[in-house]
Design a protein around this motif. Structure first.
Motif, mmCIF file in Angstrom:
data_model
loop_
_atom_site.group_PDB
_atom_site.id
_atom_site.type_symbol
_atom_site.label_atom_id
_atom_site.label_comp_id
_atom_site.label_asym_id
_atom_site.label_seq_id
_atom_site.Cartn_x
_atom_site.Cartn_y
_atom_site.Cartn_z
ATOM 1 N N TYR A 90 0.820 -1.204 0.000
ATOM 2 C CA TYR A 90 0.000 0.000 0.000
ATOM 3 C C TYR A 90 0.856 1.258 0.000
ATOM 4 C CZ TYR A 90 1.116 -0.229 4.979
ATOM 5 O OH TYR A 90 1.783 -0.303 6.180
ATOM 6 N N LYS A 91 2.118 1.134 0.440
ATOM 7 C CA LYS A 91 3.003 2.306 0.447
ATOM 8 C C LYS A 91 3.422 2.672 -0.975
ATOM 9 C CE LYS A 91 4.732 1.134 5.047
ATOM 10 N NZ LYS A 91 5.915 0.775 5.886
ATOM 11 N N GLY A 92 3.821 1.674 -1.750
ATOM 12 C CA GLY A 92 4.151 1.933 -3.142
ATOM 13 C C GLY A 92 2.946 2.442 -3.907
ATOM 14 N N TYR A 93 1.790 1.839 -3.640
ATOM 15 C CA TYR A 93 0.537 2.269 -4.267
ATOM 16 C C TYR A 93 0.236 3.725 -3.916
ATOM 17 C CZ TYR A 93 -4.653 2.597 -4.278
ATOM 18 O OH TYR A 93 -5.968 2.990 -4.430
ATOM 19 N N GLY A 94 0.440 4.075 -2.638
ATOM 20 C CA GLY A 94 0.183 5.441 -2.190
ATOM 21 C C GLY A 94 1.109 6.448 -2.858
ATOM 22 N N PHE A 95 2.409 6.125 -2.937
ATOM 23 C CA PHE A 95 3.351 7.047 -3.569
ATOM 24 C C PHE A 95 3.069 7.182 -5.065
ATOM 25 C CE2 PHE A 95 6.262 6.538 0.153
ATOM 26 C CZ PHE A 95 6.393 7.891 0.428
ATOM 27 N N ALA A 96 2.681 6.084 -5.720
ATOM 28 C CA ALA A 96 2.318 6.163 -7.137
ATOM 29 C C ALA A 96 1.134 7.099 -7.341
ATOM 30 C CB ALA A 96 1.999 4.770 -7.683
ATOM 31 N N THR A 97 0.206 7.082 -6.388
ATOM 32 C CA THR A 97 -0.962 7.958 -6.463
ATOM 33 C C THR A 97 -0.563 9.415 -6.245
ATOM 34 O OG1 THR A 97 -2.326 6.146 -5.596
ATOM 35 C CG2 THR A 97 -3.308 8.342 -5.615
ATOM 36 N N VAL A 98 0.363 9.652 -5.315
ATOM 37 C CA VAL A 98 0.878 11.008 -5.101
ATOM 38 C C VAL A 98 1.456 11.561 -6.403
ATOM 39 C CG1 VAL A 98 2.713 12.341 -3.981
ATOM 40 C CG2 VAL A 98 1.340 10.752 -2.640
ATOM 41 N N VAL A 99 2.263 10.742 -7.085
ATOM 42 C CA VAL A 99 2.862 11.171 -8.352
ATOM 43 C C VAL A 99 1.783 11.460 -9.385
ATOM 44 C CG1 VAL A 99 4.324 10.451 -10.277
ATOM 45 C CG2 VAL A 99 5.045 9.998 -7.930
ATOM 46 N N GLU A 100 0.741 10.636 -9.416
ATOM 47 C CA GLU A 100 -0.340 10.836 -10.386
ATOM 48 C C GLU A 100 -1.012 12.196 -10.172
ATOM 49 O OE1 GLU A 100 -2.161 9.182 -13.773
ATOM 50 O OE2 GLU A 100 -0.596 8.303 -12.519
#
Length: 382
Positions: free
Chosen positions: A255-265
């Motif tokens: 979920y951390k990688g998913y969260g950071f990917a969303t931040v970038v989006e």
């Protein structure tokens, strides 16, 4: 026409380690022959070869044909001549529209704008919409580092990552990269995707004929996929997804990688009102090819507005040295800090060049034939 460019090389099996200057010259000339203006062609070739010099083979010469040449010449979804439009410019911030031009010249100009704004206001932020693939991310924070500043960039990309507990590729591999200057000549650069593996590395596995390790890519049923050629096809069709950093579930922190990917989006789409998620595919609703319309985020921070630059470099260098000198795990030879391996690769590859395997040889041969570039002689042709 007699050959004007003959490469020096070292042959190791099927791989030819080919001198950087030759490859950079070839790419620049090829870009110009397909309509890219000279200065933009220089920028594109320079950033591609810099990736190879730093050992980032997933984003260097290996992507010249498939990501840039083919998209301009064959797919016609990228503009060779870039229209760089400043949509908004207010004090420390700006919004740019790249109109589907060359991502690297667009990004270089945006990063320099952020640096110039930071010099005046302490912080500069420039965001871009309707851009294209901008190469390896560290190129842009390093521009700030070279001018005594902190640099940050982020970019969205075509769908590759599923949300936690999902199997559909929704987010791009979405790198976010910082650059910090230090006093030891090894800038900190955390240049990596928010997925465990990204397309460029899978492309390299495919070129090398090596299976992708299990646990990195999942299929619709949640099982792991390992055939790189099959994965590349299924990423396009939506039948494969690259696991976010931490893995596909919550137990290992996916979920951390998913969260950071969303931040970038968000940073790459919302501020500049650009395309996002599934809109970043290269197919329209009728299945026709269209531009990727990527968004980028650039930030520069002028260290001198906070403290003495040399003191910052010393403190940051001390942090890195203490990390490297901390207690090693049994069997470990060395502890690295971000960006250190790239500096090592730069030294190791001096005088040796970039590794050009069989697949890349074929790709470069095709470009040479298409453009009639007989003034270049590849080492594998001799």
């Amino acid at each position: 026409m007699p050959a004007q460019h003959v490469a020096k090389s070292i042959k190791e099996g099927e791989v030819y380690w080919t001198e950087f200057d030759f490859l950079e010259s070839f790419m620049q000339d090829a870009f110009q022959r397909i309509g890219v203006p000279e200065e933009d062609a220089k920028t594109c070739a320079d950033i591609l070869i810099q990736a190879d010099k730093r050992g980032v083979d997933s984003h260097g010469v290996g992507r010249f044909k498939t990501i840039y040449y083919d998209r301009i010449v064959h797919q016609k979804i990228q503009q060779a001549v870039t229209e760089f439009e400043i949509v908004k410019d207010f004090a420390a911030t700006a919004v740019v529209d790249g109109h589907h031009g060359m991502g690297m010249p667009i990004s270089k100009r945006c990063m320099q704008m952020a640096i110039d704004k930071a010099r005046q206001y302490g912080v500069g932020v420039v965001v871009t919409r309707n851009s294209t693939h901008y190469g390896y991310a560290a190129a842009y924070p390093l521009m700030a580092v070279e001018q005594g500043m902190i640099g940050l960039t982020a970019t969205n990309a075509r769908p590759s990552i599923p949300p936690t507990h999902g199997v559909e590729n929704m987010l791009g591999t979405n790198p976010m990269c910082f650059g910090f200057p230090t006093d030891d000549g090894i800038p900190f650069t955390n240049d990596y995707a928010t997925s465990i593996i990204q397309r460029g590395r899978i492309e390299k596995y495919a070129r090398d004929g090596v299976a992708v390790p299990p646990g990195l890519v999942i299929g619709p049923d949640g099982s792991y996929l390992t055939d790189p050629a099959d994965i590349l096809k299924k990423l396009v069709s939506g039948e494969a997804a690259c696991c976010p950093i931490g893995g596909s579930g919550e137990e290992t922190g996916g979920y951390k990688g998913y969260g950071f990917a969303t931040v970038v989006e968000v940073l790459s789409a919302s501020l500049q009102q650009g395309a996002f998620l599934k809109a970043l595919t290269n197919l329209d609703t009728e299945g026709n090819l269209k531009p990727y319309a990527l968004g980028h985020f650039f930030m520069a921070i002028d260290i001198s507005k906070f403290c003495d630059v040399e003191l910052f470099k010393k403190t940051t260098g001390d942090i890195m040295r203490e990390l490297r000198n901390s207690k090693k795990a049994p069997g470990a030879d060395r502890i690295y800090t971000c960006g250190e391996k790239e500096i090592d690769a730069t030294h190791e590859r001096e005088g040796k060049g970039a590794p050009i395997g069989r697949v890349l040889q074929q790709q470069l041969n095709e470009v040479k034939k298409d453009l009639g570039m007989d003034d270049y002689v590849f080492p594998w042709e001799e």
